[in-house]
Design a protein around this motif. Structure first.
Motif, PDB file in Angstrom:
ATOM      1  N   HIS A   1       0.834  -1.189   0.000  1.00  0.00           N
ATOM      2  CA  HIS A   1       0.000   0.000   0.000  1.00  0.00           C
ATOM      3  C   HIS A   1       0.878   1.253   0.000  1.00  0.00           C
ATOM      4  CE1 HIS A   1      -3.774  -2.082   0.552  1.00  0.00           C
ATOM      5  NE2 HIS A   1      -3.214  -2.829   1.512  1.00  0.00           N
ATOM      6  N   ALA A   2       0.446   2.263  -0.720  1.00  0.00           N
ATOM      7  CA  ALA A   2       1.153   3.550  -0.751  1.00  0.00           C
ATOM      8  C   ALA A   2       0.352   4.567   0.057  1.00  0.00           C
ATOM      9  CB  ALA A   2       1.321   4.018  -2.194  1.00  0.00           C
ATOM     10  N   PHE A   3       1.041   5.284   0.941  1.00  0.00           N
ATOM     11  CA  PHE A   3       0.389   6.290   1.785  1.00  0.00           C
ATOM     12  C   PHE A   3       0.650   7.672   1.200  1.00  0.00           C
ATOM     13  CE2 PHE A   3       1.265   2.673   4.532  1.00  0.00           C
ATOM     14  CZ  PHE A   3       0.043   2.487   5.139  1.00  0.00           C
ATOM     15  N   ASP A   4      -0.419   8.397   0.947  1.00  0.00           N
ATOM     16  CA  ASP A   4      -0.295   9.744   0.386  1.00  0.00           C
ATOM     17  C   ASP A   4      -0.075  10.731   1.535  1.00  0.00           C
ATOM     18  OD1 ASP A   4      -0.366  12.032  -1.075  1.00  0.00           O
ATOM     19  OD2 ASP A   4      -2.445  11.815  -1.777  1.00  0.00           O
ATOM     20  N   THR A   5       1.133  11.327   1.644  1.00  0.00           N
ATOM     21  CA  THR A   5       1.467  12.282   2.706  1.00  0.00           C
ATOM     22  C   THR A   5       1.478  13.714   2.208  1.00  0.00           C
ATOM     23  OG1 THR A   5       3.838  12.021   2.248  1.00  0.00           O
ATOM     24  CG2 THR A   5       2.860  10.539   3.885  1.00  0.00           C
ATOM     25  N   LEU A   6       1.025  13.916   0.972  1.00  0.00           N
ATOM     26  CA  LEU A   6       1.046  15.266   0.399  1.00  0.00           C
ATOM     27  C   LEU A   6      -0.113  16.080   0.962  1.00  0.00           C
ATOM     28  CD1 LEU A   6       2.541  17.001  -1.730  1.00  0.00           C
ATOM     29  CD2 LEU A   6       0.808  16.253  -3.384  1.00  0.00           C
ATOM     30  N   THR A   7       0.196  17.244   1.571  1.00  0.00           N
ATOM     31  CA  THR A   7      -0.838  18.112   2.107  1.00  0.00           C
ATOM     32  C   THR A   7      -1.403  18.995   1.038  1.00  0.00           C
ATOM     33  OG1 THR A   7       0.709  19.871   2.716  1.00  0.00           O
ATOM     34  CG2 THR A   7       0.347  18.124   4.336  1.00  0.00           C
ATOM     35  N   SER A   8      -2.508  19.662   1.362  1.00  0.00           N
ATOM     36  CA  SER A   8      -3.130  20.550   0.381  1.00  0.00           C
ATOM     37  C   SER A   8      -2.238  21.736   0.068  1.00  0.00           C
ATOM     38  CB  SER A   8      -4.497  21.016   0.872  1.00  0.00           C
ATOM     39  OG  SER A   8      -4.374  21.669   2.123  1.00  0.00           O
ATOM     40  N   ASP A   9      -1.503  22.247   1.069  1.00  0.00           N
ATOM     41  CA  ASP A   9      -0.606  23.387   0.833  1.00  0.00           C
ATOM     42  C   ASP A   9       0.537  22.985  -0.088  1.00  0.00           C
ATOM     43  OD1 ASP A   9      -2.171  24.930   2.439  1.00  0.00           O
ATOM     44  OD2 ASP A   9      -0.964  24.569   4.254  1.00  0.00           O
ATOM     45  N   GLU A  10       1.059  21.794   0.152  1.00  0.00           N
ATOM     46  CA  GLU A  10       2.153  21.317  -0.715  1.00  0.00           C
ATOM     47  C   GLU A  10       1.645  21.063  -2.115  1.00  0.00           C
ATOM     48  OE1 GLU A  10       4.906  19.022   2.604  1.00  0.00           O
ATOM     49  OE2 GLU A  10       3.292  17.922   1.573  1.00  0.00           O
ATOM     50  N   PHE A  11       0.385  20.646  -2.204  1.00  0.00           N
ATOM     51  CA  PHE A  11      -0.157  20.374  -3.537  1.00  0.00           C
ATOM     52  C   PHE A  11      -0.294  21.679  -4.342  1.00  0.00           C
ATOM     53  CE2 PHE A  11      -3.834  19.966  -6.371  1.00  0.00           C
ATOM     54  CZ  PHE A  11      -3.431  18.887  -7.159  1.00  0.00           C
ATOM     55  N   GLU A  12      -0.685  22.778  -3.674  1.00  0.00           N
ATOM     56  CA  GLU A  12      -0.855  24.058  -4.350  1.00  0.00           C
ATOM     57  C   GLU A  12       0.477  24.641  -4.817  1.00  0.00           C
ATOM     58  OE1 GLU A  12      -2.939  26.531  -1.696  1.00  0.00           O
ATOM     59  OE2 GLU A  12      -4.886  25.495  -1.945  1.00  0.00           O
ATOM     60  N   GLN A  13       1.587  24.260  -4.162  1.00  0.00           N
ATOM     61  CA  GLN A  13       2.910  24.774  -4.521  1.00  0.00           C
ATOM     62  C   GLN A  13       3.520  24.032  -5.703  1.00  0.00           C
ATOM     63  OE1 GLN A  13       5.263  24.672  -0.969  1.00  0.00           O
ATOM     64  NE2 GLN A  13       3.948  26.135   0.144  1.00  0.00           N
ATOM     65  N   LEU A  14       2.918  22.918  -6.083  1.00  0.00           N
ATOM     66  CA  LEU A  14       3.462  22.153  -7.186  1.00  0.00           C
ATOM     67  C   LEU A  14       3.251  22.842  -8.532  1.00  0.00           C
ATOM     68  CD1 LEU A  14       2.412  18.534  -6.156  1.00  0.00           C
ATOM     69  CD2 LEU A  14       4.654  19.585  -5.956  1.00  0.00           C
TER      70      LEU A  14
END
Length: 263
Positions: A250-263
């Motif tokens: 299983h892969a755990f998604d640790t990406l937060t919403s703030d980090e996602f917006e910076q991509l």
């Protein structure tokens, strides 16, 4: 169409009057048949003394290879030609219905519907009276008496398989889809004789046949020979390369919403 056709000789004296009566035969034919269905004259055959038959090609749709046949005759010492009959007959290349086969010889497994009856004749060689003995053939009265006694005494089946009936069934099963020559058996990893799902039979046929009890197999509930086989054998094992791949971790998604917006 009025020309003299070829004449087929016979042992009877040649009757030039009848063999030459092509126009008379054609006129009689056209009284009963549409002109478009009549082709050229094919010849004449002398059937006997003072009797001959003229043939004409049939052009009617669906009757390829058939011919119109007109039989003519005359009285002894008379020149008057009369018409005996006009019929349509098949030729050597005609398309005709296949030879009649009795219904009991046409029946195949799966043909009977609910309510259908298929009686078995008293002299069917596949069956013998259960409550009789000896090799002498039984009369119809003796067979009827045996049936009545068996019914009155409640002894069960009146007739049972004869040796011939048993051999016919065994050969039919062995040559069929449950035998060793079936495509599924040719590619099977093992034979039914070593399968845990094989249910043994009783009696003489038990030496060659059993019944499949694997609900996942194509032959479930059917008679199979010991040297039959399929891919659902109880001891079949997959090789390592045939086994399914284990699922990935299983892969755990640790990406937060703030980090996602910076991509």
């Amino acid at each position: 169409m009025g020309e003299n056709p070829s004449v087929i000789a016979t042992t009877s004296p040649s009757d030039a009057i009848l063999l030459g009566a092509v126009d008379i035969a054609l006129a009689a034919l056209l009284e009963q048949v549409d002109k478009v269905d009549v082709g050229p004259a094919l010849g004449a055959v002398q059937e006997g003394d003072h009797v001959a038959t003229h043939a004409f090609d049939c052009l009617r749709a669906g009757y390829r290879g058939w011919k119109w046949s007109v039989t003519v005759a005359r009285a002894e010492g008379q020149d008057l030609v009369t018409i005996d009959e006009v019929v349509l007959l098949p030729g050597e290349d005609a398309i005709i219905a296949p030879q009649w086969v009795p219904y009991k010889d046409r029946i195949r497994p799966g043909d009977l519907s609910p309510g259908d009856l298929l009686p078995v004749e008293d002299d069917d060689p596949r069956l013998v009276p259960t409550y009789s003995f000896g090799d002498d053939p039984l009369s119809a009265d003796d067979k009827a008496q045996i049936r009545q006694v068996a019914q009155d005494l409640g002894l069960g089946r009146v007739r049972t398989l004869s040796v011939e009936g048993r051999e016919l069934a065994a050969q039919r099963w062995y040559d069929g889809d449950g035998g060793p020559e079936a495509p599924v058996a040719q590619s099977a990893p093992a034979k039914c004789t070593s399968c845990g799902f094989l249910v043994r039979l009783a009696g003489p046929l038990s030496e060659v046949f059993g019944v499949c009890a694997n609900g996942n197999a194509n032959d479930d509930g059917r008679v199979v020979s010991f040297d039959h086989g399929c891919g659902a054998h109880s001891e079949v094992q997959l090789s390592r390369k045939q086994q399914p791949l284990p699922p990935a971790d299983h892969a755990f998604d640790t990406l937060t919403s703030d980090e996602f917006e910076q991509l």
